[in-house]
Design an enzyme around this catalytic site. Structure first.
Site, PDB file in Angstrom:
ATOM      1  CB  SER A  31     -31.057  72.607 -56.643  1.00 40.27           C
ATOM      2  OG  SER A  31     -31.329  73.576 -57.613  1.00 40.27           O
ATOM      3  CE  LYS A  52     -29.899  73.096 -51.794  1.00 42.10           C
ATOM      4  NZ  LYS A  52     -30.506  72.546 -50.587  1.00 42.10           N
ATOM      5  CE1 TYR A  57     -30.008  76.797 -52.298  1.00 44.53           C
ATOM      6  CE2 TYR A  57     -29.935  76.818 -54.695  1.00 44.53           C
ATOM      7  CZ  TYR A  57     -30.476  76.341 -53.524  1.00 44.53           C
ATOM      8  OH  TYR A  57     -31.482  75.404 -53.563  1.00 44.53           O
TER       9      TYR A  57
END
Ligand code: NAD
Ligand code: WQD
Length: 339
Positions: free
Chosen positions: A125, A153, A149
């Site tokens: 992302s 990643k 979050y």
């Protein structure tokens, strides 16, 4: 070649299944349906006229993943979408996010290794760029994370980088998505968030449909052309095609390949709102609110690496992104129905 699509019942996964099937790949989908429904894949089957083998499993469950690879010994690559993805929720439930996103990926990688599967596409992302120093953002820009979050990643990118360094037979594409929006042009599949949407376009769609009262614009005082936040919105079908291109890259034994998937154009919240008004044919009410914690002013990609090395560029403009979102929203006011 058969492709295992983890999280394939979800938003990006279901659209990618369409692109894969249309490109001639066979797919098998594994998903625990924690944020999706089986109906999305029935619609993909309807759209493509092809059957999709589906395994309902939690990919953190090693025995279930082993059984999956035993059942489909011809899997040649994994596209790994399965993850929890809500930024705000990740701040409230970090342990759930770290456990799910890290464990399912590590489990897949371990089972892939024991079954001799060497090709892996990872959903990363633009969040890994944190608060970017400059835009457009190239792949060699510094990375950081501001929430659990984003950390999942970043950590997984690091783990995959280390795995590739240690094993020259492993091929991994780290695809850094910018802001995927829109829906398949048929209006049959699209994004079906639970509850009140967190992201801009799903929220606008619900206001346009009259389900929510007005859009809350998070900040009108950002250093951007109209004071609202600027992002690189990318049509989900363009993103899906980016995965087909990445599989071809992996087939060249590329080792680690890191790439932005964005359009290279930035649109503000108000730009998107006005494009959506044009798509739905009526004004969409909004109010200006304070900035949302953790947001950045502007984030858009330098997409030249994808063009040069994948032969991929985004084709859809913001008008089509909003028009397809509205087609999906207006034809499926309850999404896929019960989850
Ligand atoms: P989504 O929630 O629609 O899809 C994710 C799917 O994974 C869901 O169907 C969910 O049920 C499944 N899943 C989650 N944990 C699982 C587990 N342990 N086992 C099996 N299935 C599991 O999300 P999406 O928008 O399609 O995102 C797909 C991927 O792309 C995610 O990894 C996400 O982090 C990443 N991503 C999304 C965006 C975005 O804005 N949508 C942007 C950048 C990156
Ligand atoms: C876009 C713009 C908001 C909602 C998030 C994740 C990122 C990635 C994509 C997964 C911003 C503004 C939004 C609203 C608003 N996901 N906004 N009112 O924050 O760029 O990225 O999704 O990897 O990790 O952080 O996307 O759609 O939430 O916001 O004004 O109700 O819209 O402030 O400027 P974001 P978004």
């Amino acid at each position: 070649m058969k492709i295992l699509v983890s999280g394939g019942a979800g938003y990006i996964g279901s659209h990618t299944c369409v692109a894969l099937l249309e490109a001639g790949y066979e797919v098998v989908v594994a998903d625990n349906l924690v944020n999706s429904s089986r109906e999305s894949l029935r619609r993909v089957e309807q759209l493509t006229g092809k059957q999709i083998p589906f395994v309902q499993a939690d990919l953190c469950d090693r025995a279930a993943v082993e059984a999956l690879f035993d059942q489909y010994p011809d899997i040649g690559a994994v596209i790994h979408f399965a993850a929890l993805k809500a930024v705000g929720e990740s701040v409230r439930k970090p342990l759930e996010y770290y456990t799910n996103n890290l464990t399912n990926t590590l489990t897949l990688l371990n089972v892939m290794r024991s079954h001799g599967v060497r090709n892996f596409v990872f959903s990363s992302s633009a969040t890994v760029y944190g608060d970017p120093e400059t835009v457009p953002i190239r792949e060699d820009a510094p990375c950081s994370a501001t929430n659990p979050y984003g950390c999942t990643k970043l950590f997984l990118e690091r783990i995959l980088t280390d795995c590739c360094a240690a094993d020259p037979t492993l091929n991994v594409a780290l695809l850094r998505y910018f802001n995927p929006i829109g829906a398949h042009p048929s209006g049959l599949i699209g994004e079906d968030p639970n509850g009140i949407p967190n992201n801009l376009v799903p929220y606008i769609a619900k206001v346009a449909a009259g389900e929510l009262e007005c859009l809350h614009v998070f900040g009108g005082d950002w250093p951007t052309h109209d004071g609202t936040g600027v992002r690189d919105y990318i049509h989900v079908m363009d993103l899906a095609e980016g995965h087909v291109a990445a599989l071809k890259k992996l087939a060249e034994n590329c080792g680690l390949f890191v790439c932005n998937l964005g359009t290279g154009k930035g649109y503000s919240v108000l730009d998107v709102l006005h494009a959506y008004e044009a798509a739905c044919g009526h004004p969409i009410p909004y109010v200006m609110d304070p900035r949302r914690p953790g947001d950045v002013a502007a984030c858009w990609a330098d997409p030249s690496k994808a063009r040069e090395e994948l032969g991929w560029t985004a084709r859809y403009g913001i008008e089509e992104m909003c028009a397809t979102s509205w087609k999906w929203q207006s034809r499926n006011p309850n999404g896929y129905g019960e989850k």
